[in-house]
Design an enzyme around this catalytic site. Structure first.
Site, PDB file in Angstrom:
ATOM      1  N   CYS A   2       0.834  -1.208   0.000  1.00 35.85           N
ATOM      2  CA  CYS A   2       0.000   0.000   0.000  1.00 35.85           C
ATOM      3  C   CYS A   2       0.869   1.259   0.000  1.00 35.85           C
ATOM      4  CB  CYS A   2      -0.974  -0.007   1.181  1.00 35.85           C
ATOM      5  SG  CYS A   2      -0.337   0.686   2.705  1.00 35.85           S
ATOM      6  N   CYS A   5       2.772   1.968   3.223  1.00 41.18           N
ATOM      7  CA  CYS A   5       3.871   1.003   3.402  1.00 41.18           C
ATOM      8  C   CYS A   5       5.056   1.420   2.532  1.00 41.18           C
ATOM      9  CB  CYS A   5       3.422  -0.409   3.064  1.00 41.18           C
ATOM     10  SG  CYS A   5       2.421  -1.185   4.351  1.00 41.18           S
ATOM     11  N   ASP A  28       1.112  15.903   5.474  1.00 37.55           N
ATOM     12  CA  ASP A  28       0.107  15.515   4.478  1.00 37.55           C
ATOM     13  C   ASP A  28       0.374  16.301   3.189  1.00 37.55           C
ATOM     14  OD1 ASP A  28      -3.053  14.227   4.726  1.00 37.55           O
ATOM     15  OD2 ASP A  28      -2.552  15.467   2.985  1.00 37.55           O
ATOM     16  N   HIS A  44       1.643  -2.740   8.773  1.00 37.55           N
ATOM     17  CA  HIS A  44       0.400  -2.476   8.054  1.00 37.55           C
ATOM     18  C   HIS A  44      -0.797  -2.904   8.894  1.00 37.55           C
ATOM     19  CE1 HIS A  44      -2.226  -1.697   4.651  1.00 37.55           C
ATOM     20  NE2 HIS A  44      -2.935  -2.688   5.161  1.00 37.55           N
ATOM     21  N   ASN A  82     -10.073   8.563   9.908  1.00 37.24           N
ATOM     22  CA  ASN A  82     -11.233   8.208   9.094  1.00 37.24           C
ATOM     23  C   ASN A  82     -11.266   6.692   8.941  1.00 37.24           C
ATOM     24  OD1 ASN A  82     -11.849  10.944   8.667  1.00 37.24           O
ATOM     25  ND2 ASN A  82     -10.424  11.061   6.952  1.00 37.24           N
ATOM     26  N   GLY A  88     -14.800   8.181   5.134  1.00 38.26           N
ATOM     27  CA  GLY A  88     -14.011   8.919   4.145  1.00 38.26           C
ATOM     28  C   GLY A  88     -12.562   8.477   4.077  1.00 38.26           C
ATOM     29  N   HIS A  93      -4.467   2.209   5.188  1.00 39.98           N
ATOM     30  CA  HIS A  93      -3.379   1.934   6.149  1.00 39.98           C
ATOM     31  C   HIS A  93      -3.657   2.909   7.291  1.00 39.98           C
ATOM     32  CE1 HIS A  93       1.157   1.096   6.912  1.00 39.98           C
ATOM     33  NE2 HIS A  93       0.748   1.878   7.909  1.00 39.98           N
ATOM     34  N   HIS A  95      -4.053   5.610   9.794  1.00 39.34           N
ATOM     35  CA  HIS A  95      -3.340   6.886   9.947  1.00 39.34           C
ATOM     36  C   HIS A  95      -4.186   7.854  10.749  1.00 39.34           C
ATOM     37  CE1 HIS A  95      -5.628   7.020   6.159  1.00 39.34           C
ATOM     38  NE2 HIS A  95      -5.805   8.312   6.382  1.00 39.34           N
ATOM     39  N   HIS A  97      -4.750  11.892  11.390  1.00 35.65           N
ATOM     40  CA  HIS A  97      -4.497  13.264  10.951  1.00 35.65           C
ATOM     41  C   HIS A  97      -4.277  14.098  12.215  1.00 35.65           C
ATOM     42  CE1 HIS A  97      -6.183  12.639   6.784  1.00 35.65           C
ATOM     43  NE2 HIS A  97      -6.835  11.667   7.411  1.00 35.65           N
TER      44      HIS A  97
HETATM   45  P1  AMP Z   1      -7.832   9.598   4.429  1.00 36.63           P
HETATM   46  O1  AMP Z   1      -8.796  10.272   3.496  1.00 36.63           O
HETATM   47  O2  AMP Z   1      -8.205   9.731   5.877  1.00 36.63           O
HETATM   48  O3  AMP Z   1      -7.543   8.169   4.023  1.00 36.63           O
HETATM   49  O4  AMP Z   1      -6.487  10.426   4.315  1.00 36.63           O
HETATM   50  C1  AMP Z   1      -5.492  10.137   3.401  1.00 36.63           C
HETATM   51  C2  AMP Z   1      -4.572  11.324   3.412  1.00 36.63           C
HETATM   52  O5  AMP Z   1      -3.363  10.947   2.793  1.00 36.63           O
HETATM   53  C3  AMP Z   1      -5.115  12.538   2.643  1.00 36.63           C
HETATM   54  O6  AMP Z   1      -5.214  13.649   3.530  1.00 36.63           O
HETATM   55  C4  AMP Z   1      -4.076  12.753   1.547  1.00 36.63           C
HETATM   56  O7  AMP Z   1      -3.855  14.110   1.280  1.00 36.63           O
HETATM   57  C5  AMP Z   1      -2.849  12.073   2.138  1.00 36.63           C
HETATM   58  N1  AMP Z   1      -1.865  11.593   1.171  1.00 36.63           N
HETATM   59  C6  AMP Z   1      -2.098  10.852   0.076  1.00 36.63           C
HETATM   60  N2  AMP Z   1      -0.945  10.569  -0.551  1.00 36.63           N
HETATM   61  C7  AMP Z   1       0.045  11.131   0.189  1.00 36.63           C
HETATM   62  C8  AMP Z   1       1.465  11.196   0.064  1.00 36.63           C
HETATM   63  N3  AMP Z   1       2.128  10.603  -0.942  1.00 36.63           N
HETATM   64  N4  AMP Z   1       2.156  11.890   1.002  1.00 36.63           N
HETATM   65  C9  AMP Z   1       1.517  12.492   2.012  1.00 36.63           C
HETATM   66  N5  AMP Z   1       0.184  12.465   2.190  1.00 36.63           N
HETATM   67  C10 AMP Z   1      -0.542  11.802   1.284  1.00 36.63           C
END
Ligand code: AMP
Length: 118
Positions: A2, A5, A28, A44, A82, A88, A93, A95, A97
């Site tokens: 993913c 990862c 982000d 993961h 989320n 959303g 993976h 995470h 915010h």
């Molecule tokens: P979620 O919608 O909670 O799954 O959040 C995914 C987050 O990952 C979003 O806020 C994206 O802006 C962020 N994101 C996606 N790709 C990357 C990346 N390569 N580096 C940093 N953040 C990312």
């Protein structure tokens, strides 16, 4: 493998703020606040649904370290995870915010009637 990862493995670059053996924090790519950091476990885990108490305990300490590192521990911040389709979640993976650096708004989460369940 993913996306996150690949970030853990440094196959995809990220702007790292804090890292230890088990966790990673990076900016982000599409910030929603002056400071928008993602905190992830290196192993993961699909989402919060699969996170156990041991992981969450260590994750909490790591997030507190991030807040202190970027100096928002006193001014305040928000932690969001989320989960799944309605939550959303776009990256599968776990995470968190971590948002801060300014007074955050609190408002409209969906177009559904907020009283709909009662
Ligand atoms: P979620 O919608 O909670 O799954 O959040 C995914 C987050 O990952 C979003 O806020 C994206 O802006 C962020 N994101 C996606 N790709 C990357 C990346 N390569 N580096 C940093 N953040 C990312």
């Amino acid at each position: 493998m993913c996306l996150f990862c690949k970030i853990v493995n440094k196959e995809i670059p990220s702007n790292i703020i804090l890292e230890d053996e088990e966790f990673l924090a990076f900016h982000d790519i599409n910030p929603k606040a002056p400071l928008h950091i993602l905190a992830i476990p290196k192993i993961h885990v699909d989402s919060f649904n699969e996170a156990d108490g041991d992981l969450m305990g260590k994750m909490s300490t790591f997030i507190q370290r991030i807040a202190s590192e970027v100096d928002i521990d006193k001014s305040g911040y928000r932690v969001i995870t989320n989960v799944g389709k309605n939550g959303g979640q776009e990256v599968q993976h776990l995470h968190f915010h971590v948002l801060g650096g300014a007074k955050l708004h609190w408002g409209h989460f969906s177009d559904a009637d907020p009283q709909g369940h009662f």
